[in-house]
Structure formats: structure tokens, C-alpha cells
Design a protein around this motif. Structure first.
Motif, mmCIF file in Angstrom:
data_model
loop_
_atom_site.group_PDB
_atom_site.id
_atom_site.type_symbol
_atom_site.label_atom_id
_atom_site.label_comp_id
_atom_site.label_asym_id
_atom_site.label_seq_id
_atom_site.Cartn_x
_atom_site.Cartn_y
_atom_site.Cartn_z
ATOM 1 N N ALA A 279 15.502 -54.119 15.860
ATOM 2 C CA ALA A 279 15.400 -54.112 14.444
ATOM 3 C C ALA A 279 16.936 -54.303 13.710
ATOM 4 O O ALA A 279 17.076 -54.926 12.804
ATOM 5 N N GLU B 229 18.356 -57.252 11.646
ATOM 6 C CA GLU B 229 18.627 -57.323 10.274
ATOM 7 C C GLU B 229 20.306 -57.667 9.954
ATOM 8 O O GLU B 229 20.306 -58.411 8.912
ATOM 9 N N ARG B 230 20.857 -57.437 10.913
ATOM 10 C CA ARG B 230 22.295 -57.748 10.661
ATOM 11 C C ARG B 230 22.566 -59.351 10.946
ATOM 12 O O ARG B 230 23.547 -60.014 10.301
ATOM 13 N N PRO C 60 20.180 -62.241 10.808
ATOM 14 C CA PRO C 60 18.923 -62.628 10.474
ATOM 15 C C PRO C 60 18.659 -64.108 11.339
ATOM 16 O O PRO C 60 19.668 -64.981 11.347
#
Ligand code: ADP
Length: 198
Positions: free
Chosen positions: A47, A51-52, A54
Motif C-alpha cells: 500500500a 501510494e508513493r 502511482p
């Protein structure tokens, strides 16, 4: 419990030596395996990476390593950002697994880490076992194993600290330039020395 680092360079025979240690009954934890476990689907690690960075998840929800690799290739800041997400998780998982082995009565453990010395982790080990070959043998075996031409193999070697430089940090050197039986005998000798140190 004593934790010994096991390292080498790409194509030097670290995986081969690691297998031989296991055959002798050694417990070996593999940093590459742990590095994959911390980004399995459903993990907080995956996750955080998604998130970091994409766009690095494949259609199946798994990490697309090729895409992630392209994002950090040649970009030290992005690589550092990724390492900042992964390394603490790898360390935590390693410590959990090492503790479980210690609880089960294991007194010595090998930690197989490709970039042990480049990352500075060797400083924290009870000792370092280096699987060494001369550079021309290393390049030959790498070309053969991975189907690379000489230039591509050389580029991969250039991305790591040379094995000759790693020797300065090693307490035991397994010379893997001969046949497998020669290597097996050296591995047995190192293993007997480690057992004698408990
Ligand atoms: P590493 O894990 O360090 O990248 P490997 O253990 O995969 O290296 O070995 C690199 C290649 O060399 C593999 O194809 C392996 O089968 C071969 N190899 C390893 N040790 C020997 C040896 N002593 N003699 C001949 N080939 C070897």
C-alpha cells in the motif's frame, strides 16, 4: 543467537553456496525473499509503495517490478524514497523471523544479502562469509546464466562493489572459481568453524 552475513556479487555463486549451507543444516534467511514478502498483496508495504509510486500495480493487484524498476532507474532520489519505504519493513520482518528461530533454539543463522556490504549491514553481523571468484569468471558465469553479452554483464558488475574490494570486509572467503566439490569442501569448513564459535 549469532547472525552471520552471507554475500557475494552477481554471478559469484552466492545462491550455490547458500544451498550448500542449507544442505549442511544451516538456517539461512534470504533478504531477496523477505523483500518480496513485504510487498505481497494486502501488505501495508505494498500500500505504501503504491501510494508513493502511482501506477506500479499490475491488473492483478500485484507489484509490477518492471514498472517500478523503470521509475527508480537512474534516479537516486526516487530509489532512496523506495528504500526508505522497504528497508525498515525488511528489517522488521527479518528480526521477527530471526526471533522465531532463536525461540526454537537456533543458535546461529546466516543472512543471505546480495548488497550486504554496499548497504553497510555487514557492520551489524557476527561475521561475514564472502563467495568470491575472479572478475573474469564472474563475468563469464553471469553471461552464461543470464544470456548476456560481455557489455551487458560488465554494466551489471559495475553497479556493485567489486568482489576484490569486498574481501576486506570478509571473515571467511569461499573461493568458488573451482569445481562445485571444491566449493562444497570450503563451505563445510566454514560451517564447522561457525559451529565451533557457539
Ligand atoms: P549468485 O547467486 O551469486 O548470482 P549463482 O549461484 O546463481 O550466483 O551462480 C552463478 C552461475 O554460475 C550459475 O549459473 C551457477 O550454476 C554457476 N556456478 C556457480 N558455482 C559454480 C562453480 N563452482 N562451477 C561452475 N559453475 C558455477
Amino acid at each position: 543467537m549469532k547472525v552471520y552475513g552471507l554475500t557475494g556479487g552477481i554471478g559469484s555463486g552466492k545462491s550455490t553456496a547458500s544451498r550448500m549451507f542449507r544442505e549442511l543444516g544451516a538456517e539461512v534467511l534470504d533478504a531477496d525473499v523477505i523483500a518480496r514478502e513485504v510487498v505481497e498483496p494486502g501488505t501495508p508495504g505494498l500500500a505504501a509503495v503504491a501510494e508513493r509510486f502511482p501506477g506500479v500495480l499490475g491488473p492483478d493487484g500485484r507489484l509490477d517490478r518492471t514498472r517500478l524498476g523503470a521509475r527508480i532507474f537512474g534516479d537516486p532520489a526516487e530509489r532512496a524514497a523506495l528504500n526508505g519505504l522497504l528497508h525498515p519493513r525488511i528489517r522488521e520482518r527479518f528480526l521477527e523471523q530471526a526471533q522465531a528461530l532463536a525461540d526454537a533454539g537456533v543458535t546461529r543463522l546466516l543472512y543471505d544479502v546480495p548488497l550486504l556490504i554496499e548497504s553497510g549491514l555487514h557492520e551489524t553481523m557476527a561475521g561475514v562469509v564472502l563467495v568470491w571468484v575472479p572478475r573474469d569468471v564472474q563475468r563469464e558465469r553471469l553471461m552464461h546464466r543470464d544470456g548476456l553479452d560481455a557489455a551487458a554483464a560488465e554494466a551489471r558488475l559495475a553497479a556493485q562493489l567489486p568482489l576484490d574490494a569486498k574481501r576486506a570486509h570478509a571473515h571467511w572467503v569461499v573461493d568458488n572459481s573451482g569445481g562445485l566439490e571444491s566449493t562444497r569442501a570450503q563451505v563445510r569448513d566454514v560451517w564447522n568453524q561457525l559451529r565451533a564459535r557457539d
